[in-house]
Write an enzyme that holds these catalytic residues in place. Structure first.
Site, PDB file in Angstrom:
ATOM      1  N   ASP A  75     -34.958  16.554  14.147  1.00 45.09           N
ATOM      2  CA  ASP A  75     -33.752  16.227  14.889  1.00 45.09           C
ATOM      3  C   ASP A  75     -34.177  15.324  16.051  1.00 45.09           C
ATOM      4  O   ASP A  75     -35.376  15.106  16.290  1.00 45.09           O
ATOM      5  CB  ASP A  75     -33.075  17.501  15.390  1.00 45.09           C
ATOM      6  CG  ASP A  75     -31.562  17.329  15.573  1.00 45.09           C
ATOM      7  OD1 ASP A  75     -31.097  16.169  15.638  1.00 45.09           O
ATOM      8  OD2 ASP A  75     -30.849  18.345  15.649  1.00 45.09           O
ATOM      9  N   ASP A 115     -25.487   9.014  11.740  1.00 46.44           N
ATOM     10  CA  ASP A 115     -24.675  10.232  11.624  1.00 46.44           C
ATOM     11  C   ASP A 115     -23.279   9.834  11.170  1.00 46.44           C
ATOM     12  O   ASP A 115     -22.539   9.188  11.919  1.00 46.44           O
ATOM     13  CB  ASP A 115     -24.586  10.955  12.970  1.00 46.44           C
ATOM     14  CG  ASP A 115     -25.775  11.856  13.225  1.00 46.44           C
ATOM     15  OD1 ASP A 115     -26.077  12.686  12.355  1.00 46.44           O
ATOM     16  OD2 ASP A 115     -26.393  11.735  14.297  1.00 46.44           O
ATOM     17  N   ARG A 149     -17.757  21.301  12.357  1.00 46.31           N
ATOM     18  CA  ARG A 149     -18.718  20.441  11.662  1.00 46.31           C
ATOM     19  C   ARG A 149     -19.235  21.112  10.392  1.00 46.31           C
ATOM     20  O   ARG A 149     -19.788  20.447   9.525  1.00 46.31           O
ATOM     21  CB  ARG A 149     -19.883  20.113  12.590  1.00 46.31           C
ATOM     22  CG  ARG A 149     -19.484  19.355  13.846  1.00 46.31           C
ATOM     23  CD  ARG A 149     -20.621  19.313  14.844  1.00 46.31           C
ATOM     24  NE  ARG A 149     -21.752  18.549  14.354  1.00 46.31           N
ATOM     25  CZ  ARG A 149     -22.976  18.632  14.869  1.00 46.31           C
ATOM     26  NH1 ARG A 149     -23.236  19.485  15.865  1.00 46.31           N
ATOM     27  NH2 ARG A 149     -23.952  17.894  14.385  1.00 46.31           N
ATOM     28  N   HIS A 184     -29.085  20.399  21.980  1.00 47.92           N
ATOM     29  CA  HIS A 184     -29.187  19.196  22.812  1.00 47.92           C
ATOM     30  C   HIS A 184     -29.616  19.555  24.243  1.00 47.92           C
ATOM     31  O   HIS A 184     -30.244  18.744  24.922  1.00 47.92           O
ATOM     32  CB  HIS A 184     -27.842  18.464  22.879  1.00 47.92           C
ATOM     33  CG  HIS A 184     -27.416  17.873  21.573  1.00 47.92           C
ATOM     34  ND1 HIS A 184     -26.702  18.586  20.640  1.00 47.92           N
ATOM     35  CD2 HIS A 184     -27.601  16.644  21.044  1.00 47.92           C
ATOM     36  CE1 HIS A 184     -26.461  17.811  19.593  1.00 47.92           C
ATOM     37  NE2 HIS A 184     -26.997  16.634  19.812  1.00 47.92           N
ATOM     38  N   ARG A 235     -18.601   6.035  13.041  1.00 47.26           N
ATOM     39  CA  ARG A 235     -19.516   5.060  13.621  1.00 47.26           C
ATOM     40  C   ARG A 235     -18.969   3.632  13.501  1.00 47.26           C
ATOM     41  O   ARG A 235     -19.105   2.847  14.429  1.00 47.26           O
ATOM     42  CB  ARG A 235     -20.879   5.143  12.927  1.00 47.26           C
ATOM     43  CG  ARG A 235     -21.613   6.444  13.202  1.00 47.26           C
ATOM     44  CD  ARG A 235     -22.098   6.526  14.630  1.00 47.26           C
ATOM     45  NE  ARG A 235     -22.786   7.786  14.892  1.00 47.26           N
ATOM     46  CZ  ARG A 235     -22.433   8.658  15.829  1.00 47.26           C
ATOM     47  NH1 ARG A 235     -21.394   8.414  16.605  1.00 47.26           N
ATOM     48  NH2 ARG A 235     -23.119   9.766  16.030  1.00 47.26           N
ATOM     49  N   LYS A 279     -28.619  18.898   7.188  1.00 51.95           N
ATOM     50  CA  LYS A 279     -29.042  19.491   8.452  1.00 51.95           C
ATOM     51  C   LYS A 279     -28.211  20.749   8.757  1.00 51.95           C
ATOM     52  O   LYS A 279     -27.173  20.972   8.124  1.00 51.95           O
ATOM     53  CB  LYS A 279     -28.922  18.466   9.593  1.00 51.95           C
ATOM     54  CG  LYS A 279     -27.513  17.923   9.816  1.00 51.95           C
ATOM     55  CD  LYS A 279     -27.532  16.806  10.831  1.00 51.95           C
ATOM     56  CE  LYS A 279     -26.130  16.278  11.094  1.00 51.95           C
ATOM     57  NZ  LYS A 279     -26.134  15.121  12.008  1.00 51.95           N
ATOM     58  N   HIS A 280     -28.649  21.586   9.697  1.00 56.52           N
ATOM     59  CA  HIS A 280     -29.841  21.537  10.551  1.00 56.52           C
ATOM     60  C   HIS A 280     -30.741  22.693  10.111  1.00 56.52           C
ATOM     61  O   HIS A 280     -30.445  23.853  10.421  1.00 56.52           O
ATOM     62  CB  HIS A 280     -29.487  21.723  12.025  1.00 56.52           C
ATOM     63  CG  HIS A 280     -28.446  20.783  12.547  1.00 56.52           C
ATOM     64  ND1 HIS A 280     -27.104  20.965  12.350  1.00 56.52           N
ATOM     65  CD2 HIS A 280     -28.569  19.634  13.268  1.00 56.52           C
ATOM     66  CE1 HIS A 280     -26.433  19.984  12.938  1.00 56.52           C
ATOM     67  NE2 HIS A 280     -27.293  19.162  13.497  1.00 56.52           N
TER      68      HIS A 280
END
Length: 599
Positions: free
Chosen positions: A323, A137, A206, A249, A145, A236-237
């Site tokens: 996902d 991601d 996002r 989640h 990251r 995504k998504h």
């Protein structure tokens, strides 16, 4: 979304009216809209997962020699951290077991320094019988990251506020170059969700915005840039997480839209990105209630949405990821193995982050041997995974040069692009009374809100305010700050010339999104009493409901050096405010609004 349908009527407008307070110049991005890609099947302008004759031959020969279990294992992508091989020896050993014993297809890698990430991935590739496809991601650039060391970009909504496709493309290119330098070949991005619901708990900044064509244009530019940098992309998504009310989640998210609405709004960016050559689609754990009824499965487990709509009507020929299968939205009342089986039957090719992946592999093999999953379905999925590896050039070489990592990540020119996006995205939503720019001789009370009243948010802004004014006192507050503290702050505000409130509220998985405690009421009471208050959001734009009386409201979209530095320059008058709202803030402000002030 229905609650805000009146505001959505202005989506896509070239100009919007002023909120009616103060002289304002309103502009919107005047770049041309993308060519409409019809809802019916259309050939993409750029094919996904492109590879050469040697790559295709490698895929054919490799698939022919794999056993059933090895084919199934190629579909599985466990999670690993980015810590180096020596930093966490037990985790590294587990990773190598997944490679050599389980023969997984690849990994989704999380946070670590560029050097540590490269070393870890090189070690895993050296152990693998087949090259590993490494995904990550990278929504806000490689630095999210690869930390410390990678280039961190502003969130997608900042690109929406800037409205600059050239910057979006360059951000994608930089992300590709830095990711490939450490051994990451594929990213789970861009975000293609149209954020039409201000109360969405997990998408928010996002997303590129709430106008489908603008999201399509910016995300397609990002895809093109990432491809230029050598990075495979997975949007995504699917079929859209922007108008949901739940975080997938923690539970099954759902959308009420019928097919006509999906085609008109949610699917527009997906069609455009597919047309632009996006390599993969990530199917979300999102139930399309308006299409499949009250008992709708998650899209990740829906044959209608994956096989019929995505593969059929939308003519998508790339790879489909689920996902993460450790998310509760995937396993409502069923096991991870059952969720994986249903996803494969629905048409997914790659299983992301399943807990106890070895058991999942065995369960899928048993389902094939029992006749529940056709062998052809496994062959089809394994072929797509192998084709993705060939498209990334892994049939030629899988390891990276560790000596080249430092120079390839976090370069000054790359950081300059992030700074440019931040500067162009600064959006002055309102300034009643002309509080901005802040006078150099002003005495400032700067209050920063984060949920826990800790962290670096507001620090960069505070240093700039202290240097650029007569003095700036900085206080941190949070969800549990007592009433007595706010009472004290009210008295201190009376001694200041101006109060600047910076607020860092951003979407985080498994957490709520919004203000808590007495903070919002304190800001509202301070503004209602006539105090000069400027609120600067370092995250979510949807804060005005908590304090609608504030006279000045600025959006910087993010925390950190780039965003807070740009906000400080705008506050102090050394830079302009060129951004425009990529979303509406009902009932306060419309999409496209923004007070544009030159430097």
């Amino acid at each position: 979304m229905r609650r805000f349908s009146g505001w959505m009527a202005v989506v896509g407008m070239v100009a919007c009216s002023s909120p009616g307070s103060g002289a304002q110049t309103v502009q919107t991005d005047s770049a041309p809209s993308p060519r409409r890609v019809p809802a019916a099947a259309a050939s993409p302008a750029v094919a996904p997962l492109q590879t050469d004759a040697a790559g295709r031959a490698w895929v054919d020969s490799t698939l022919a020699r794999l056993t059933l279990r090895q084919k199934v294992a190629q579909l599985v992508f466990p999670w690993v951290s980015g810590r180096g091989p020596d930093a966490d020896a037990p985790e590294m050993q587990r990773m190598l077991v997944s490679v050599s014993r389980d023969e997984v297809g690849g990994f989704i890698i999380s946070t670590g320094s560029p050097a540590a990430t490269a070393a870890k991935l090189n070690a895993a590739q050296a152990r693998a019988a087949l090259p590993l496809l490494i995904v990550s991601d990278l929504e806000t650039g490689p630095g999210v990251r690869l930390t410390p060391g990678g280039t961190r970009m502003p969130p997608a909504m900042a690109f929406g506020a800037a409205g600059d496709t050239a910057l979006a493309r360059e951000a994608g290119r930089i992300t590709g170059l830095e990711a490939r330098a450490v051994g990451i070949q594929m990213t789970l991005g861009p975000i293609l969700d149209v954020n039409g619901n201000p109360r969405n708990p997990i998408i928010n900044v996002r997303s590129f915005g709430e106008a489908p064509d603008a999201v399509a244009r910016l995300s397609s530019a990002w895809v093109a840039g990432a491809r230029q940098g050598g990075l495979l992309t997975v949007g995504k998504h699917y079929p859209g997480h922007g108008d949901t009310h739940a975080d997938s989640h923690v539970g099954l998210a759902s959308i009420d839209a019928d097919m006509a609405r999906l085609q008109r709004v949610e699917l527009v960016p997906f069609r455009a990105a597919i047309h632009a050559g996006m390599d993969g689609v990530l199917a979300g754990h999102i139930a399309a209630l308006g299409v499949e009824g009250p008992n709708a499965p998650p899209a990740s487990q829906s044959p209608r949405l994956v096989q019929q709509l995505l593969r059929g009507e939308m003519n998508f020929r790339g790879i489909v990821f689920t996902d993460a299968l450790n998310m509760q939205g995937a396993t409502q009342g069923i096991s991870v193995t059952e969720a994986s089986i249903r996803s494969l039957l629905a048409g997914a090719d790659a299983l992301l982050q399943p807990p106890e992946h070895a058991r999942v592999i065995s369960g899928i093999v048993a389902a094939v041997e029992a006749g529940r999953i056709p062998r052809a379905r496994i062959d089809e999925a394994a072929r797509r995974v192998l084709t993705a590896k060939a498209a990334a050039g892994l049939h030629r070489s899988a390891r990276v040069d560790p000596a080249a990592v430092e120079a390839a990540t976090g370069a000054r020119a790359n950081v300059a692009v992030a700074d440019s996006v931040a500067a162009k995205s600064i959006t002055l939503v309102r300034d009643r009374g002309g509080l901005i720019p802040v006078a150099r001789g002003a005495r400032v009370l700067h209050v920063t809100y984060t949920s826990r009243a800790t962290g670096p948010a507001g620090s960069v802004l505070q240093r700039a305010l202290a240097a650029g004014t007569a003095g700036s006192e900085h206080v941190r507050v949070g969800a549990s700050t007592p009433v007595s503290t706010f009472t004290s702050l009210t008295a201190r505000a009376a001694e200041a010339d101006i109060v600047i409130v910076s607020v860092a509220v951003v979407p985080v998985q498994y957490q709520g999104l919004g203000l808590a405690g007495g903070f919002g009421a304190w800001v509202q009471s301070l503004a209602a009493s006539g105090r000069k208050v400027i609120v600067v959001s370092l995250g979510s734009p949807y804060l005005l409901d908590a304090f609608p009386a504030v006279p000045a409201y600025m959006l910087a979209w993010d925390v950190g050096q780039s965003a807070e530095g740009a906000a400080a320059r705008a506050l102090l008058g050394t830079a302009g405010t060129p951004g425009h709202l990529p979303v509406s803030l009902p009932p306060h402000h419309r999409i496209g609004e923004g007070i544009v002030r030159p430097r």
